[in-house]
Motif scaffolding. Structure first.
Motif, PDB file in Angstrom:
ATOM      1  N   THR A 153      88.386 119.778  17.833  1.00  0.00           N
ATOM      2  CA  THR A 153      87.051 119.436  17.323  1.00  0.00           C
ATOM      3  C   THR A 153      87.064 118.004  16.828  1.00  0.00           C
ATOM      4  O   THR A 153      88.012 117.580  16.142  1.00  0.00           O
ATOM      5  CB  THR A 153      86.647 120.381  16.177  1.00  0.00           C
ATOM      6  N   THR A 201      85.066 120.332  21.082  1.00  0.00           N
ATOM      7  CA  THR A 201      83.817 120.580  20.369  1.00  0.00           C
ATOM      8  C   THR A 201      83.500 119.345  19.533  1.00  0.00           C
ATOM      9  O   THR A 201      84.410 118.773  18.912  1.00  0.00           O
ATOM     10  CB  THR A 201      83.927 121.817  19.466  1.00  0.00           C
ATOM     11  N   TYR A 213      80.716 117.287  16.720  1.00  0.00           N
ATOM     12  CA  TYR A 213      79.610 117.415  15.763  1.00  0.00           C
ATOM     13  C   TYR A 213      79.240 116.030  15.268  1.00  0.00           C
ATOM     14  O   TYR A 213      80.105 115.206  14.952  1.00  0.00           O
ATOM     15  CB  TYR A 213      79.979 118.288  14.549  1.00  0.00           C
ATOM     16  N   ALA A 227      81.576 123.698  13.970  1.00  0.00           N
ATOM     17  CA  ALA A 227      82.538 122.785  14.592  1.00  0.00           C
ATOM     18  C   ALA A 227      83.955 123.103  14.142  1.00  0.00           C
ATOM     19  O   ALA A 227      84.893 123.143  14.957  1.00  0.00           O
ATOM     20  CB  ALA A 227      82.176 121.345  14.246  1.00  0.00           C
TER      21      ALA A 227
END
Length: 291
Positions: free
Chosen positions: A10, A33, A35, A59
């Motif tokens: 992430t 991922t 964010y 996230a």
């Protein structure tokens, strides 16, 4: 296409650097991922296969390895303190620029919440991410770095600075200072030689070769600094005071600003006045230390 055997990652924060980090993970096949407070910034990464989380909590939950790269330490705290429980048992890699003191505080906070923590210093600009020739400094847990080295290596060469979480930020500050000093000296020298019509590219080819010799001097001087003894076995400060006079004269004759070499001359003269003219240039470190 992402390789299902590769670690999920992430990335929180999609400024220029955060975007480059996420892009490097995607390029290496890591399920990624992302964010960002402004979701639109995730668009190009999503088009390449990233998953955009709707919240920080989402996230964090997506990956064991969470990389944060935002504006400053305050932004890190604002984003992550509310999701401390969700981070428990995960590894947080903080690549946000900050001070050594802030890094140590973050490490203590992470430890108190059962979060693995690595603090990092990215020693390149965003276009250099993904190139193993560039370093990324890590401090805080050699064991965590070893466990995640393969994944983090896709960003740049991981350099382990040990258990003190503040050292990555400290090295970062020192290395940037070194960079600006080198840039300043190179620009002054390029202006000097350029006044006689030497193209910057031609001078720089010789300058880069010269820096290898300068690095050799630095390696030798480092031992003197650690020992606290500065034998003038190569070139004494007295000799260098005379040599810098030639630089000042050449600059004056060509109308080149002399503030930088005059600073060096001032430091040398102070050392000579204190009775250290026969020492090596490494003695000048004492001028930078607190009295």
């Amino acid at each position: 296409m992402s390789d299902s055997t590769k670690q999920h990652v992430t990335v929180i924060g999609l400024g220029r650097m955060g975007t480059a980090l996420a892009d490097a993970f995607l390029t290496a096949g890591h399920p990624t991922t992302v964010y960002n407070r402004t979701p639109d910034k995730a668009g190009p990464l999503v088009a390449r296969g990233a998953r955009s989380a709707a919240s920080v909590a989402e996230a964090v939950a997506a990956s064991e390895l969470v990389v944060v790269c935002v504006l400053d330490d305050a932004a890190v705290r604002e984003l992550l303190v509310p999701v401390a429980d969700a981070l428990r048992g995960r590894v947080l890699v903080n690549l946000t620029s900050g001070s050594p003191e802030q890094a140590r505080e973050q490490a203590a906070w992470a430890a108190a919440h059962g979060i693995g923590y690595l603090d990092g210093g990215v020693m390149t600009t965003p276009p250099g991410i993904g190139d193993s020739a560039n370093m990324i400094l890590y401090a805080g847990s050699p064991e965590l770095l070893a466990a995640h080295r393969e994944t983090l290596a896709v960003l740049g060469d991981p350099v382990d600075l040990g258990t003190d979480a503040g050292l990555a930020s400290l090295y970062d500050a020192g290395l940037l200072g070194l960079m600006w000093s080198v840039f300043g000296g190179w620009l002054h020298a390029t202006a000097l030689t350029g006044a006689d019509g030497v193209p910057a590219k031609e001078f720089t080819e010789v300058a880069v070769r010269w820096l290898r010799t300068v690095a050799w001097f630095m390696s030798g001087y480092a031992g003197q600094i650690d020992a606290g003894a500065y034998p003038g076995d190569d070139a004494t400060i007295d000799v260098q005071v005379a040599a810098i006079g030639h630089l000042l004269h050449a600059g004056e004759a060509r109308g080149v600003d002399d503030r930088l070499p005059r600073l060096h001359l001032e430091l040398m003269r102070e050392a000579v006045a204190a009775g250290h003219g026969g020492d090596s240039y490494a003695r000048i470190i004492e001028a930078f230390r607190k009295k």
